[in-house]
Scaffold this motif. Structure first.
Motif, PDB file in Angstrom:
ATOM      1  N   UNK A  34      -6.111  -2.735   4.236  1.00  0.00           N
ATOM      2  CA  UNK A  34      -5.318  -2.163   3.043  1.00  0.00           C
ATOM      3  C   UNK A  34      -4.442  -1.298   3.498  1.00  0.00           C
ATOM      4  N   UNK A  35      -3.089  -1.135   2.836  1.00  0.00           N
ATOM      5  CA  UNK A  35      -2.046  -0.453   3.172  1.00  0.00           C
ATOM      6  C   UNK A  35      -2.281   1.189   2.994  1.00  0.00           C
ATOM      7  N   UNK A  36      -3.456   1.199   2.182  1.00  0.00           N
ATOM      8  CA  UNK A  36      -3.656   2.937   2.290  1.00  0.00           C
ATOM      9  C   UNK A  36      -4.309   3.249   3.565  1.00  0.00           C
ATOM     10  N   UNK A  37      -4.663   2.286   4.310  1.00  0.00           N
ATOM     11  CA  UNK A  37      -5.663   2.951   5.422  1.00  0.00           C
ATOM     12  C   UNK A  37      -6.739   3.574   5.166  1.00  0.00           C
ATOM     13  N   UNK A  73      -3.375  -6.666   1.080  1.00  0.00           N
ATOM     14  CA  UNK A  73      -3.990  -5.313   1.042  1.00  0.00           C
ATOM     15  C   UNK A  73      -3.152  -4.135   0.382  1.00  0.00           C
ATOM     16  N   UNK A  74      -1.968  -4.690  -0.260  1.00  0.00           N
ATOM     17  CA  UNK A  74      -0.949  -3.952  -0.672  1.00  0.00           C
ATOM     18  C   UNK A  74      -1.242  -3.078  -2.002  1.00  0.00           C
ATOM     19  N   UNK A 227       5.502   5.190   3.649  1.00  0.00           N
ATOM     20  CA  UNK A 227       4.323   6.031   3.808  1.00  0.00           C
ATOM     21  C   UNK A 227       3.086   4.910   3.681  1.00  0.00           C
ATOM     22  N   UNK A 228       1.846   5.440   3.603  1.00  0.00           N
ATOM     23  CA  UNK A 228       0.536   4.495   3.656  1.00  0.00           C
ATOM     24  C   UNK A 228       0.427   4.581   2.077  1.00  0.00           C
ATOM     25  N   UNK A 229       0.796   3.613   1.179  1.00  0.00           N
ATOM     26  CA  UNK A 229       0.558   3.602  -0.115  1.00  0.00           C
ATOM     27  C   UNK A 229       0.267   2.324  -0.606  1.00  0.00           C
TER      28      UNK A 229
END
Length: 324
Positions: A34-37, A73-74, A227-229
């Motif tokens: 996921x882009x949120x990590x 995963x965005x 950013x991780x978003x």
């Protein structure tokens, strides 16, 4: 972290998947996807080699095994307790293609980045796709969510979807059967998109390039792209902009743990350090509550939240009239 039994599920599938060519990963960490990590483990992640491989796998998958489909995963938040069953993640090699299939028509794989369709359209002087240049994520997600920007939506360009159902049967779904509305679709239950066919119109290349440059400039200047978003957190309510409602409720820059509503664009939630999925979802529900208290408007999530909470760390969704 709560453990899932991926090895046990893989053993259960046994000979039924011995001829599958794709990659199967038990206990796959979703914070790498996921882009949120952030997020827990997928019990078993499967990345099919191609459409035939996907069909073979689905025909062998027992009906009682949960199946969750994800894209790149965005637009996704996976909870810390992970996801039971199989998580299907289409591979770029098998589902990332983009090609011309007729005059002003483009066929793209579900994992093809949205911006690649815009680039293909530019190269071939096809108008109507510049908006995709500013949307993070892949075409499969865009089809599912009716992704849009700059006054254009996916449903205006989509002709037909190629898909596979839970039994492994290959399907074609027309635009009319997708049940589109704002940031929503209602295709036949359980289908997995593999490709989409889109149609634009002949247009001037310089004009298209100008539109794409405008989209890119807007995104780079007003969105936290580094950013991780997960992109826009909430849908725009009818007649309102979600970011304005969030800002007016005093939530710009609001932080819980390692999660924050971006100071740059306050409808973007970001992981500023090592945020847990619990931090991120808690922040989102706090924003929903504060916006409702301030404006009487209840925001709907645009980010998809999947999986289980960790025991004792559940996030209760805000609902007007309840005590929080």
């Amino acid at each position: 972290m709560k453990q899932v039994d991926g090895e046990g599920l893989l053993a259960r599938l046994g000979n039924g998947v011995k001829d599958v060519r794709g990659r199967m990963t038990p206990n796959a960490p979703m914070d790498r996807v996921t882009w949120f990590r952030a997020g827990g483990l997928a019990e078993l992640m499967f990345q099919p080699h191609d459409v035939d491989d996907l069909s073979m796998f689905l025909k062998a998958l027992p009906d009682d095994v949960p199946l969750t489909v994800i894209g790149v995963g965005s637009n996704l938040l996976v909870r810390d307790g992970g996801i039971k069953g199989v998580v299907l993640r289409l591979s770029a090699k098998g589902f990332g293609d983009v090609e011309l299939v007729g005059e002003n028509r483009i066929r793209a794989g579900a994992i093809c980045p949205d911006k690649n369709i815009a680039a293909m359209a530019l190269d071939n002087e096809i108008g109507g796709f510049a908006f995709y240049y500013g949307i993070p994520g892949s075409i499969g997600g865009a089809i599912r969510m009716n992704a849009g920007a700059n006054g254009m939506e996916t449903r205006e360009r989509l002709v037909e979807v190629e898909a596979v159902d839970r039994k492994g049967n290959l399907l074609k779904i027309s635009n009319a059967d997708m049940g589109y509305s704002y940031r929503h679709s209602s295709p036949p239950e359980g289908v997995i998109f593999t490709h989409g066919i889109f149609e634009g119109f002949k247009d001037d290349k310089a004009k298209i390039r100008t539109e794409m440059d405008t989209v890119r400039h807007h995104r780079e200047t007003v969105q936290p792209v580094k950013e991780k978003t997960g992109g826009s957190t909430f849908k725009n309510p009818p007649g309102h902009s979600a970011w304005k409602l969030i800002d007016e409720a005093g939530c710009r820059g609001l932080q819980i743990g390692g999660a924050q509503m971006s100071p740059l664009h306050c409808n973007f939630m970001i992981n500023i350090g090592h945020a847990s999925a619990y931090d991120l979802e808690s922040l989102g529900e706090t924003v929903r509550r504060r916006v409702h208290e301030n404006s009487g408007i209840l925001l709907d999530w645009e980010i998809k939240r999947l999986g289980d909470f960790m025991p004792g760390a559940e996030v209760k969704p805000f609902a007007p009239g309840q005590n929080h």
